[in-house]
Design a protein around this motif. Structure first.
Motif, mmCIF file in Angstrom:
data_model
loop_
_atom_site.group_PDB
_atom_site.id
_atom_site.type_symbol
_atom_site.label_atom_id
_atom_site.label_comp_id
_atom_site.label_asym_id
_atom_site.label_seq_id
_atom_site.Cartn_x
_atom_site.Cartn_y
_atom_site.Cartn_z
ATOM 1 N N THR A 132 -12.267 12.323 2.946
ATOM 2 C CA THR A 132 -13.009 11.758 1.828
ATOM 3 C C THR A 132 -12.597 10.314 1.591
ATOM 4 N N ASN A 133 -13.465 9.561 0.961
ATOM 5 C CA ASN A 133 -13.154 8.182 0.590
ATOM 6 C C ASN A 133 -12.214 8.162 -0.616
ATOM 7 N N ASP A 134 -12.492 8.995 -1.602
ATOM 8 C CA ASP A 134 -11.692 9.086 -2.819
ATOM 9 C C ASP A 134 -11.517 10.541 -3.214
ATOM 10 N N LEU A 135 -10.297 10.907 -3.547
ATOM 11 C CA LEU A 135 -10.037 12.262 -4.020
ATOM 12 C C LEU A 135 -10.382 12.321 -5.507
ATOM 13 N N THR A 136 -11.435 13.056 -5.818
ATOM 14 C CA THR A 136 -11.915 13.212 -7.197
ATOM 15 C C THR A 136 -11.852 14.696 -7.557
ATOM 16 N N ASP A 137 -12.161 14.998 -8.812
ATOM 17 C CA ASP A 137 -12.213 16.405 -9.227
ATOM 18 C C ASP A 137 -13.216 17.187 -8.386
ATOM 19 N N ALA A 138 -14.392 16.605 -8.135
ATOM 20 C CA ALA A 138 -15.432 17.302 -7.361
ATOM 21 C C ALA A 138 -14.973 17.548 -5.925
ATOM 22 N N VAL A 139 -14.303 16.579 -5.331
ATOM 23 C CA VAL A 139 -13.806 16.751 -3.960
ATOM 24 C C VAL A 139 -12.705 17.806 -3.937
ATOM 25 N N ASP A 182 -6.560 22.935 4.174
ATOM 26 C CA ASP A 182 -5.118 22.838 4.364
ATOM 27 C C ASP A 182 -4.627 21.406 4.203
ATOM 28 N N LEU A 183 -5.533 20.447 4.441
ATOM 29 C CA LEU A 183 -5.178 19.031 4.387
ATOM 30 C C LEU A 183 -6.373 18.240 3.877
ATOM 31 N N ILE A 184 -6.099 17.332 2.949
ATOM 32 C CA ILE A 184 -7.105 16.378 2.481
ATOM 33 C C ILE A 184 -6.675 15.009 2.992
ATOM 34 N N VAL A 185 -7.574 14.333 3.701
ATOM 35 C CA VAL A 185 -7.346 12.951 4.115
ATOM 36 C C VAL A 185 -8.217 12.098 3.203
ATOM 37 N N SER A 186 -7.571 11.398 2.286
ATOM 38 C CA SER A 186 -8.261 10.548 1.320
ATOM 39 C C SER A 186 -8.001 9.099 1.704
ATOM 40 N N TYR A 187 -9.073 8.391 2.096
ATOM 41 C CA TYR A 187 -8.935 6.993 2.506
ATOM 42 C C TYR A 187 -8.149 6.200 1.456
ATOM 43 N N HIS A 188 -8.595 6.235 0.211
ATOM 44 C CA HIS A 188 -7.844 5.581 -0.861
ATOM 45 C C HIS A 188 -6.735 6.519 -1.335
ATOM 46 N N PRO A 189 -5.527 5.997 -1.508
ATOM 47 C CA PRO A 189 -4.434 6.865 -1.958
ATOM 48 C C PRO A 189 -4.633 7.334 -3.399
ATOM 49 N N ASP A 227 0.818 -1.207 0.000
ATOM 50 C CA ASP A 227 0.000 0.000 0.000
ATOM 51 C C ASP A 227 0.858 1.267 0.000
ATOM 52 N N ASN A 228 0.264 2.358 -0.412
ATOM 53 C CA ASN A 228 0.938 3.662 -0.403
ATOM 54 C C ASN A 228 0.189 4.560 0.582
ATOM 55 N N VAL A 229 0.636 4.538 1.838
ATOM 56 C CA VAL A 229 -0.044 5.283 2.898
ATOM 57 C C VAL A 229 0.860 6.386 3.438
ATOM 58 N N GLY A 230 0.230 7.310 4.150
ATOM 59 C CA GLY A 230 0.962 8.397 4.778
ATOM 60 C C GLY A 230 0.799 9.698 4.019
ATOM 61 N N VAL A 236 -0.678 20.744 -4.918
ATOM 62 C CA VAL A 236 0.596 21.458 -4.768
ATOM 63 C C VAL A 236 0.396 22.953 -5.008
ATOM 64 N N GLU A 237 -0.317 23.302 -6.081
ATOM 65 C CA GLU A 237 -0.540 24.713 -6.390
ATOM 66 C C GLU A 237 -1.316 25.427 -5.296
ATOM 67 N N ALA A 238 -2.238 24.717 -4.641
ATOM 68 C CA ALA A 238 -3.046 25.320 -3.572
ATOM 69 C C ALA A 238 -2.347 25.244 -2.211
ATOM 70 N N GLY A 239 -1.210 24.577 -2.154
ATOM 71 C CA GLY A 239 -0.497 24.438 -0.884
ATOM 72 C C GLY A 239 -1.185 23.486 0.081
ATOM 73 N N MET A 240 -1.963 22.537 -0.462
ATOM 74 C CA MET A 240 -2.683 21.567 0.371
ATOM 75 C C MET A 240 -1.866 20.293 0.527
ATOM 76 N N ALA A 241 -1.866 19.768 1.746
ATOM 77 C CA ALA A 241 -1.263 18.473 1.986
ATOM 78 C C ALA A 241 -2.304 17.391 1.682
ATOM 79 N N VAL A 242 -1.832 16.208 1.280
ATOM 80 C CA VAL A 242 -2.717 15.062 1.043
ATOM 81 C C VAL A 242 -2.155 13.873 1.798
ATOM 82 N N PHE A 243 -3.010 13.256 2.610
ATOM 83 C CA PHE A 243 -2.639 12.110 3.442
ATOM 84 C C PHE A 243 -3.593 10.964 3.138
#
Length: 148
Positions: free
Chosen positions: A69-76, A86-93, A49-52, A116-123
């Motif tokens: 969110t469960n999945d990071l999509t365009d709408a999300v 500031d941070l998106i926690v996406s269950y699925h990587p 898996d690719n976690v973190g 990256v452009e918005a300065g948001m972290a993704v976990f």
């Protein structure tokens, strides 16, 4: 739901995601990551898996708003941008296979670029949340009911 100083509430913009706001004031990204890893250590994840932390902003900023969110999509991602998350926690990587370039032709790469452009972290916690006590696997087994 109040957990370790983080407040979870429903998001207005997307039924597939939840907005997580820091109730005790802004925290540094490393502090939020410590809380997430206390809930479900990344060592519980499957080796494949690719976690973190998948996207780390170059400039530190206080974490005030987290989108779960469960999945990071365009709408999300659009919702996250509107909410100035500031941070998106996406269950699925959203990033799983190795990336050789960041180009607009691939939707997952576009999402990474936007973060990256918005300065948001993704976990992504994925299988670490599956494997933790009381986690997704326990929840799924609980749905089977009691066996005779």
């Amino acid at each position: 739901i109040l957990t370790s100083g983080l407040l979870l509430r429903s998001s207005v913009h997307s039924p597939s995601s939840r907005r997580l706001s820091v109730s005790a004031g802004p925290m540094e990204l490393k502090e939020v990551l410590q809380v997430l890893e206390q809930l479900a250590p990344l060592s519980l994840a499957e080796s494949w898996d690719n976690v973190g932390l998948l996207v780390e902003p170059s400039k530190p900023r206080p974490i005030k708003t987290v989108l779960l969110t469960n999945d990071l999509t365009d709408a999300v991602m659009e919702e996250a941008e509107v909410l100035s998350c500031d941070l998106i926690v996406s269950y699925h990587p959203p990033l799983f296979r190795p990336i050789k370039r960041l180009a607009q032709k691939d939707w997952k790469q576009r999402l990474a670029i936007r973060a990256v452009e918005a300065g948001m972290a993704v976990f992504s916690p994925h299988t670490s949340w599956d494997s933790m006590k009381g986690g997704v696997n326990d929840w799924l087994v609980g749905g089977l009911g009691e066996t005779p």
